[in-house]
Write an enzyme that holds these catalytic residues in place. Structure first.
Site, short mmCIF file in Angstrom:
data_model
loop_
_atom_site.label_atom_id
_atom_site.label_comp_id
_atom_site.label_asym_id
_atom_site.label_seq_id
_atom_site.Cartn_x
_atom_site.Cartn_y
_atom_site.Cartn_z
N SER A 47 0.83 -1.20 0.00
CA SER A 47 0.00 0.00 0.00
C SER A 47 0.88 1.26 0.00
O SER A 47 1.69 1.45 -0.88
CB SER A 47 -0.98 -0.05 1.18
OG SER A 47 -2.07 0.81 0.96
N ASP A 176 -5.85 -3.49 -2.55
CA ASP A 176 -4.91 -3.11 -1.49
C ASP A 176 -4.11 -4.29 -0.92
O ASP A 176 -4.68 -5.25 -0.40
CB ASP A 176 -5.71 -2.44 -0.37
CG ASP A 176 -4.85 -1.84 0.71
OD1 ASP A 176 -3.63 -1.80 0.56
OD2 ASP A 176 -5.44 -1.41 1.72
#
Length: 283
Positions: A47, A176
């Site tokens: 991320s 993600d």
């Protein structure tokens, strides 16, 4: 997708974790390594850790990343204007019944806004081997990328549900990386003799008593899950050096508080130096 890499057993491996704006604390770790003259032999990022890790792997220094980040975020109005241009849909689409999310962002356009121009197009052009940790949505598993086009992999790694659209790559839809691996130190096992991991998953605890707003609840719930995953991972094994910056009072999207986040993380500069010195003494 992940290629067959020659294992490297010497040197420092660096894992930069997920955590939204709190991940700006990673920059202080990079500055500390630069001051020590320590260049990682491998980096893994999830991320926000992938965004910052890829830029560092491209050859930018921690100091340069600090200056670039603060420069991008200095003018709130200009940044928000650029952010609107990175949207996937339009507000008119919502009213027309097309169903597009008017606030959903295109991750690759967002990277154009966030990254310095020095970041290359492909993993193979990076100065330090880098692994982007993503989640294969339909396969419900971790997907690691260390070769091929760089931007789609990193955009997938930061594709927070409801905020950044999933990315299509290698026959998968990527979301993600923090969904499944918020602190990707295990991706470095066997590739470095010392693994440093910076964990920024811990968010605000007991700060407010009011009911969270819907969007806040969605993002906050994901962050709670990431913290729980990280805690369970650390019970099984742990990196050689675990860094936990004191940034837990900041929220996931507090990017305009970048100066404060960096100030709160300043202790990492000495933490890194002390931890590495102790590691060398034990060797």
């Amino acid at each position: 997708m992940t290629s067959a890499l020659t294992p490297r057993s010497e040197g420092v491996g660096l894992a930069l974790g997920a955590g939204g704006a709190r991940g700006l604390a990673h920059i202080v770790v990079l500055e500390a390594l630069d001051e020590l003259g320590v260049k990682p032999v491998a980096i893994a990022g999830s991320s926000i850790g992938a965004v910052i890790g890829a830029a560092y792997a491209a050859g930018l220094t921690g100091k340069q990343l600090r200056a670039h980040t603060l420069g991008v975020l200095r003018n709130r109005a200009q940044f928000m204007s650029q952010l609107l241009r990175a949207r996937v849909g339009r507000f008119a689409d919502l009213l027309s019944g097309l169903g597009a999310n008017p606030v959903l962002l295109d991750g690759e356009k967002l990277l154009d806004l966030l990254w310095p121009t020095k970041v290359p197009d492909r993993f193979e052009q990076l100065q330090i081997p880098f692994t982007a940790v993503t989640t294969d949505f339909h396969g419900r598993r971790e997907a690691l990328f260390d070769s091929g086009p760089l931007a789609p992999a990193v955009a997938g790694s930061m594709a927070i549900a409801g905020l950044v659209k999933p990315v299509s790559a290698d026959g998968m839809y990527l979301v993600d990386g923090g969904v499944i691996n918020p602190l990707p130190y295990r991706a470095l096992i066997g590739r470095a003799s010392t693994i440093i991991a910076c964990d920024v998953t811990a968010g605000p605890i007991g700060v407010e008593t009011a009911s969270p707003r819907p969007f806040e609840a969605m993002i906050g719930s994901a962050q709670i899950l990431q913290g729980a995953i990280t805690n369970e991972m650390l019970k099984t094994d742990a990196p050689d050096i675990l860094l936990v910056p004191k940034v837990q009072t900041f929220r996931t999207l507090d990017f305009f508080r970048a100066v404060k986040i960096l100030e709160a993380a300043e202790h990492l500069r000495e933490d890194v130096k002390r931890a590495l010195a102790e590691k060398l003494e034990r060797a």
